[in-house]
Design a protein around this motif. Structure first.
Motif, PDB file in Angstrom:
ATOM      1  N   SER A  15      15.652  16.603  37.823  1.00  0.00           N
ATOM      2  CA  SER A  15      16.395  15.787  38.794  1.00  0.00           C
ATOM      3  C   SER A  15      16.029  16.174  40.223  1.00  0.00           C
ATOM      4  N   SER A  16      15.790  17.473  40.437  1.00  0.00           N
ATOM      5  CA  SER A  16      15.464  17.940  41.791  1.00  0.00           C
ATOM      6  C   SER A  16      14.102  17.406  42.250  1.00  0.00           C
ATOM      7  N   ILE A  17      13.159  17.225  41.310  1.00  0.00           N
ATOM      8  CA  ILE A  17      11.846  16.657  41.669  1.00  0.00           C
ATOM      9  C   ILE A  17      12.030  15.240  42.195  1.00  0.00           C
ATOM     10  N   ALA A  18      12.783  14.441  41.432  1.00  0.00           N
ATOM     11  CA  ALA A  18      13.001  13.049  41.824  1.00  0.00           C
ATOM     12  C   ALA A  18      13.744  12.967  43.154  1.00  0.00           C
ATOM     13  N   GLU A  19      14.742  13.826  43.339  1.00  0.00           N
ATOM     14  CA  GLU A  19      15.518  13.810  44.589  1.00  0.00           C
ATOM     15  C   GLU A  19      14.650  14.208  45.780  1.00  0.00           C
ATOM     16  N   PHE A  20      13.808  15.212  45.589  1.00  0.00           N
ATOM     17  CA  PHE A  20      12.902  15.655  46.656  1.00  0.00           C
ATOM     18  C   PHE A  20      11.947  14.521  47.027  1.00  0.00           C
ATOM     19  N   ALA A  21      11.405  13.850  46.006  1.00  0.00           N
ATOM     20  CA  ALA A  21      10.459  12.758  46.249  1.00  0.00           C
ATOM     21  C   ALA A  21      11.115  11.628  47.039  1.00  0.00           C
ATOM     22  N   LYS A  22      12.362  11.318  46.683  1.00  0.00           N
ATOM     23  CA  LYS A  22      13.078  10.238  47.377  1.00  0.00           C
ATOM     24  C   LYS A  22      13.382  10.619  48.835  1.00  0.00           C
ATOM     25  N   LYS A  23      13.682  11.885  49.052  1.00  0.00           N
ATOM     26  CA  LYS A  23      14.034  12.343  50.388  1.00  0.00           C
ATOM     27  C   LYS A  23      12.803  12.525  51.277  1.00  0.00           C
ATOM     28  N   GLU A  24      11.766  13.192  50.728  1.00  0.00           N
ATOM     29  CA  GLU A  24      10.594  13.546  51.537  1.00  0.00           C
ATOM     30  C   GLU A  24       9.454  12.531  51.420  1.00  0.00           C
ATOM     31  N   GLY A  25       9.471  11.733  50.344  1.00  0.00           N
ATOM     32  CA  GLY A  25       8.425  10.723  50.166  1.00  0.00           C
ATOM     33  C   GLY A  25       7.179  11.230  49.479  1.00  0.00           C
ATOM     34  N   TYR A  26       7.210  12.443  48.927  1.00  0.00           N
ATOM     35  CA  TYR A  26       6.040  12.981  48.224  1.00  0.00           C
ATOM     36  C   TYR A  26       6.466  14.078  47.259  1.00  0.00           C
ATOM     37  N   VAL A  27       5.561  14.457  46.364  1.00  0.00           N
ATOM     38  CA  VAL A  27       5.721  15.665  45.541  1.00  0.00           C
ATOM     39  C   VAL A  27       4.430  16.474  45.666  1.00  0.00           C
ATOM     40  N   GLU A  28       4.510  17.748  45.284  1.00  0.00           N
ATOM     41  CA  GLU A  28       3.345  18.619  45.375  1.00  0.00           C
ATOM     42  C   GLU A  28       3.021  19.235  44.019  1.00  0.00           C
ATOM     43  N   THR A  29       1.727  19.457  43.787  1.00  0.00           N
ATOM     44  CA  THR A  29       1.292  20.168  42.583  1.00  0.00           C
ATOM     45  C   THR A  29       1.313  21.673  42.841  1.00  0.00           C
ATOM     46  N   LEU A  30       0.941  22.426  41.854  1.00  0.00           N
ATOM     47  CA  LEU A  30       0.933  23.887  41.946  1.00  0.00           C
ATOM     48  C   LEU A  30       0.104  24.387  43.130  1.00  0.00           C
ATOM     49  N   LEU A  31      -1.030  23.725  43.391  1.00  0.00           N
ATOM     50  CA  LEU A  31      -1.903  24.144  44.493  1.00  0.00           C
ATOM     51  C   LEU A  31      -1.572  23.449  45.810  1.00  0.00           C
ATOM     52  N   GLY A  32      -0.539  22.607  45.807  1.00  0.00           N
ATOM     53  CA  GLY A  32      -0.108  21.989  47.050  1.00  0.00           C
ATOM     54  C   GLY A  32      -0.734  20.636  47.337  1.00  0.00           C
ATOM     55  N   ARG A  33      -1.429  20.044  46.339  1.00  0.00           N
ATOM     56  CA  ARG A  33      -1.901  18.666  46.540  1.00  0.00           C
ATOM     57  C   ARG A  33      -0.694  17.738  46.540  1.00  0.00           C
ATOM     58  N   ARG A  34      -0.712  16.737  47.385  1.00  0.00           N
ATOM     59  CA  ARG A  34       0.440  15.844  47.516  1.00  0.00           C
ATOM     60  C   ARG A  34       0.136  14.443  46.986  1.00  0.00           C
ATOM     61  N   ARG A  35       1.186  13.831  46.427  1.00  0.00           N
ATOM     62  CA  ARG A  35       1.136  12.411  46.085  1.00  0.00           C
ATOM     63  C   ARG A  35       2.354  11.756  46.720  1.00  0.00           C
ATOM     64  N   TYR A  36       2.109  10.654  47.405  1.00  0.00           N
ATOM     65  CA  TYR A  36       3.161  10.006  48.195  1.00  0.00           C
ATOM     66  C   TYR A  36       3.762   8.807  47.461  1.00  0.00           C
ATOM     67  N   PHE A  37       5.054   8.554  47.726  1.00  0.00           N
ATOM     68  CA  PHE A  37       5.776   7.433  47.115  1.00  0.00           C
ATOM     69  C   PHE A  37       6.601   6.719  48.178  1.00  0.00           C
ATOM     70  N   ASP A  38       6.485   5.399  48.208  1.00  0.00           N
ATOM     71  CA  ASP A  38       7.209   4.601  49.202  1.00  0.00           C
ATOM     72  C   ASP A  38       8.523   4.101  48.598  1.00  0.00           C
ATOM     73  N   PHE A  39       9.473   5.004  48.415  1.00  0.00           N
ATOM     74  CA  PHE A  39      10.768   4.628  47.848  1.00  0.00           C
ATOM     75  C   PHE A  39      11.507   3.641  48.750  1.00  0.00           C
ATOM     76  N   GLU A  40      11.289   3.772  50.051  1.00  0.00           N
ATOM     77  CA  GLU A  40      12.041   2.970  51.021  1.00  0.00           C
ATOM     78  C   GLU A  40      11.820   1.470  50.829  1.00  0.00           C
ATOM     79  N   HIS A  41      10.589   1.096  50.444  1.00  0.00           N
ATOM     80  CA  HIS A  41      10.270  -0.331  50.299  1.00  0.00           C
ATOM     81  C   HIS A  41      10.111  -0.749  48.838  1.00  0.00           C
ATOM     82  N   ALA A  42      10.578   0.090  47.911  1.00  0.00           N
ATOM     83  CA  ALA A  42      10.399  -0.206  46.480  1.00  0.00           C
ATOM     84  C   ALA A  42      11.509  -1.112  45.957  1.00  0.00           C
TER      85      ALA A  42
END
Length: 551
Positions: free
Chosen positions: A484-511
């Motif tokens: 749940s914390s992953i999904a909440e972080f993604a919604k708040k910050e607009g991205y998630v990070e992998t173990l090495l810090g690579r990011r993938r972005y999500f546009d929740f605001e316009h979804a």
């Protein structure tokens, strides 16, 4: 297009310009003089022009390079047309490239260019300074990372199109030197601009990841592609005949069951037979008629005897056309009967590899024919094929990230994680019988599986599947909180990070609603699948380095 004299051979890096001079280097002395005049610590953008995308067969036609962002050079080598001007010989080109590749080389998809150099000249660049395609992918893995797209995105600059330079049915060798110079020089110039731009935009951490992991991985993939893998062509020839016979037998059986002869590969003709002649319920329609996709056929599975046979026919036909025939074709054009696939470094948002020409990563393992295809890959004489994989890597990452006590303990004690899950969910008596259910839940939750998907996977009711998931989260509350914390972080910050810090972005605001739910699933999935990709890259680089050290 410009010519240069011997008066100014000392090339110094300058601030990137918005325009540039395209310079044709068709004089050997001038070419070598300019390369030797480049400052020792300079960054050099480099690109090749060839007559093929296949690195195992591509003949180099010329190469371009840019150092100062103001002058970009094209070196013609193998253009062939009536009245072609002076060009650089292969011997001089080899000498020039050996000198040039000692600098800090940057390129756009350097894996291809370095493979071309090795194929044509027998040497290559041991280390690369940067690859702009990889850098753009690290900045945002959803970007289109082609040079034209990046040029337009970052500089609103429209590149000269390949189709406007090379006529249909011809290759780059037929392009006039002046036009080739404009096209190729622009590629090197834009690559240098992109490098400077992306270097500013990437965080220091991601730049470190690029240099420590991703750029060395370019070399790892290049060496893997060059090595290739052998197939037993005699075995595949027999398999081809066997599959052809099975397909023909299935066709006749389907025709008999449907009391009609038609083109099984035509969805329109199949739709008419199933829904008009046989009167089966039409579940979906397309612009061209009835839908006969896999979902529809699975829903009709028990409605007519022909449906299972049609699904079987499609599976056999797909394996034949996607794997057996292409693999034979590729092997027959290779002197050593080896398949040299092309690995796509930047093809997925999570970081997992994909491959093409041919695709070697999706050969089914659950079907009999899929397993037979896999048996046709062989080791060269004196060698053995070894399969290496991480054991339940995503679940180990889940244990690591969530710090769930029960899951960490299970892995630390080398216990069967799926049985341990079944034990906690269903008790000792049912643990063995319910291990498969536990496995589906364990992996399914990492990929955002809901009750409906789990019910389809296990063949149970949605209500029962829902109770399994609820029971799982009650048993492993730490895991529920973490997911749940992953999904909440993604919604708040607009991205998630992998173990090495690579990011993938999500546009929740316009979804919209459907996109929002999809983004939540993909955010969770990216953390685990992306981190697993990070780890496998580190290991592949390490294994490759061991091989290099042993040479």
């Amino acid at each position: 297009l410009a010519k240069v004299s011997m008066d100014d051979l000392h090339v110094k890096p300058k601030e990137t310009q918005t325009t540039f001079h395209a310079i044709l280097l068709d004089d050997a002395k001038l070419l070598l003089g300019i390369i030797e005049g480049i400052d020792e610590d300079a960054v050099v953008a480099f690109d090749t022009e060839t007559n093929s995308l296949d690195t195992q067969r591509a003949k180099i036609i010329g190469f371009s390079f840019c150092v100062d962002g103001e002058n970009s050079y094209y070196v013609p080598i193998n253009h062939h047309y009536l009245g072609v001007g002076e060009q650089i010989s292969m011997d001089v080109a080899r000498e020039a490239l050996q000198k040039l590749l000692r600098y800090k080389i940057v390129g756009q998809n350097l894996k291809y260019d370095l493979a071309v150099i090795e194929h044509n000249f027998g040497f290559t660049c041991k280390t690369i300074h940067a690859d702009t395609m990889v850098m753009a992918w690290l900045l945002n893995p959803e970007y289109s990372v082609g040079l034209d797209a990046l040029s337009s995105r970052f500089f609103k600059h429209e590149m000269i199109k390949f189709k406007d330079v090379v006529q249909k049915g011809e290759d780059f060798s037929s392009v006039a030197l002046e036009k080739a110079c404009e096209y190729a020089s622009e590629d090197a110039w834009m690559t240098l601009r992109l490098y400077e731009k992306l270097k500013e935009m990437l965080s220091p951490h991601l730049l470190e990841v690029a240099h420590r992991v991703e750029f060395p991985f370019v070399q790892t993939l290049r060496r893997m592609e060059k090595e290739g893998i052998a197939i037993d062509t005699d075995y595949f020839e027999l398999l081809h005949v066997k599959t052809d016979n099975a397909i023909e037998a299935l066709k006749q059986e389907i025709f008999t069951l449907c009391d009609a002869h038609f083109n099984l590969n035509s969805t329109q003709q199949l739709g008419v037979v199933l829904f008009e002649k046989l009167g089966l319920p039409a579940l979906k329609k397309t612009k061209t008629g009835y839908s006969t996709d896999e979902f529809v056929l699975q829903e009709l599975f028990d409605k007519h005897q022909s449906i299972p046979k049609i699904l079987e026919y499609r599976e056999l036909y797909k394996l034949k056309s996607t794997y057996i025939e292409p693999l034979l074709k590729y092997a027959k054009t290779s002197p050593l009967k080896r398949i040299h696939t092309s690995f796509i470094h930047t093809g997925t948002s999570t970081g997992r590899l994909s491959s093409k020409d041919p695709n070697l990563q999706n050969i089914p393992v659950k079907t009999e024919l899929g397993r037979e295809i896999r048996k046709g890959f062989v080791a060269k004489e004196g060698y053995t094929l070894v399969g290496v994989d991480y054991s339940q890597i995503e679940l180990r990452l889940l244990a690591h990230f969530s710090e769930d006590k029960a899951m960490v303990e299970a892995f630390c004690n080398d216990l069967d994680i799926h049985r341990q899950t079944a034990l906690k969910l269903f008790g000792e008596e049912l643990a063995d019988a319910k291990r498969g259910v536990a496995k589906s839940i364990n992996f399914g939750l990492l990929y955002g599986m809901g009750p409906k998907k789990l019910s389809d996977t296990l063949g149970i009711s949605t209500k029962e599947a829902k109770s399994y998931i609820e029971g799982y989260f009650e048993t492993f509350p730490t895991i529920k909180e973490y997911l749940s914390s992953i999904a909440e972080f993604a919604k708040k910050e607009g991205y998630v990070e992998t173990l090495l810090g690579r990011r993938r972005y999500f546009d929740f605001e316009h979804a919209n609603g459907m996109q929002f739910a999809m983004y939540e699933r993909e955010a969770v999935n990216t953390v685990f699948q992306g981190s697993a990709a990070d780890l496998i890259k580190l290991s592949m680089n390490k294994i490759m380095q061991e091989c290099v050290d042993d040479e």
